[in-house]
Enzyme design. Sequence first.
Site, PDB file in Angstrom:
ATOM      1  N   HIS A   1      -1.422 -11.961   0.707  1.00 53.20           N
ATOM      2  CA  HIS A   1      -1.267  -9.791   1.795  1.00 53.20           C
ATOM      3  C   HIS A   1      -2.693  -9.507   2.156  1.00 53.20           C
ATOM      4  O   HIS A   1      -3.326  -9.394   1.250  1.00 53.20           O
ATOM      5  CB  HIS A   1      -0.185  -9.314   1.359  1.00 53.20           C
ATOM      6  CG  HIS A   1       1.107 -10.012   1.008  1.00 53.20           C
ATOM      7  ND1 HIS A   1       2.329  -9.378   1.137  1.00 53.20           N
ATOM      8  CD2 HIS A   1       1.738 -11.659   1.213  1.00 53.20           C
ATOM      9  CE1 HIS A   1       3.212  -9.668   0.607  1.00 53.20           C
ATOM     10  NE2 HIS A   1       2.852 -11.302   0.894  1.00 53.20           N
TER      11      HIS A   1
ATOM     12  N   GLU B   1      -3.359  -6.535   1.755  1.00 50.23           N
ATOM     13  CA  GLU B   1      -3.618  -5.823   0.730  1.00 50.23           C
ATOM     14  C   GLU B   1      -4.889  -7.013  -0.179  1.00 50.23           C
ATOM     15  O   GLU B   1      -5.115  -6.357  -0.891  1.00 50.23           O
ATOM     16  CB  GLU B   1      -2.621  -5.534  -0.006  1.00 50.23           C
ATOM     17  CG  GLU B   1      -1.959  -4.519   1.122  1.00 50.23           C
ATOM     18  CD  GLU B   1      -0.914  -4.583   1.879  1.00 50.23           C
ATOM     19  OE1 GLU B   1      -0.372  -4.188   1.690  1.00 50.23           O
ATOM     20  OE2 GLU B   1      -0.846  -6.077   2.246  1.00 50.23           O
TER      21      GLU B   1
ATOM     22  N   CYS C   1       4.092  -4.020  -0.002  1.00 50.30           N
ATOM     23  CA  CYS C   1       5.889  -4.077  -0.551  1.00 50.30           C
ATOM     24  C   CYS C   1       5.270  -4.150  -1.911  1.00 50.30           C
ATOM     25  O   CYS C   1       4.210  -3.887  -2.528  1.00 50.30           O
ATOM     26  CB  CYS C   1       5.776  -5.792  -0.173  1.00 50.30           C
ATOM     27  SG  CYS C   1       3.853  -6.757  -0.922  1.00 50.30           S
TER      28      CYS C   1
ATOM     29  N   CYS D   1       2.147  -6.000  -3.778  1.00 56.70           N
ATOM     30  CA  CYS D   1       0.866  -5.362  -3.294  1.00 56.70           C
ATOM     31  C   CYS D   1       1.156  -3.484  -4.203  1.00 56.70           C
ATOM     32  O   CYS D   1      -0.541  -3.124  -4.382  1.00 56.70           O
ATOM     33  CB  CYS D   1       0.533  -5.380  -1.894  1.00 56.70           C
ATOM     34  SG  CYS D   1       0.405  -6.560  -1.259  1.00 56.70           S
TER      35      CYS D   1
END
Length: 151
Positions: free
Chosen positions: A54, A56, A84, A87
């Site tokens: 992701h 992040e 999420c 993360c």
Amino acid sequence: MAHSDESLMREALAEARAAAEAGEVPIGAIAVLAGEIVTRGQNRVLRDCDPTAHAEMVALRAAAQVLGNYRLTDCELYVTLEPCAMCAGAMIHARLGRLVYAAADPKAGAAGSVLQVLNHPRLNHQMAVTTGALAGESSELLRAFFRDRRG
């Protein structure tokens, strides 16, 4: 020269647009230290065949490498979408100083929309969280991406 939350979020949005051009869900992130961009990240799940890639996570991993420390206590992370649970957990483990995110994620947000992973009262790390910077632009980028995918 220090930048505003809005100007830094524009940089994260540029990463999100680049992710979309590569066929990824358009989410971007930048890690900032003392007002200056340290690293950039964008969704790389498909390109890297990595469920943890992701935006992040990409930015956090890179920042830890650049700074030579997995503890990012003085860093800020600018992300185009509410993180999420994965993360958010990484941000807690990194002891991130501050999170700024644009749009809320009503399907998977872990900063309060669906789960309260960040700043949960039982956890040992709390961070400053700022929301809403360029939220409309971020939301529209995501909507357009999924509209085009369905089209």
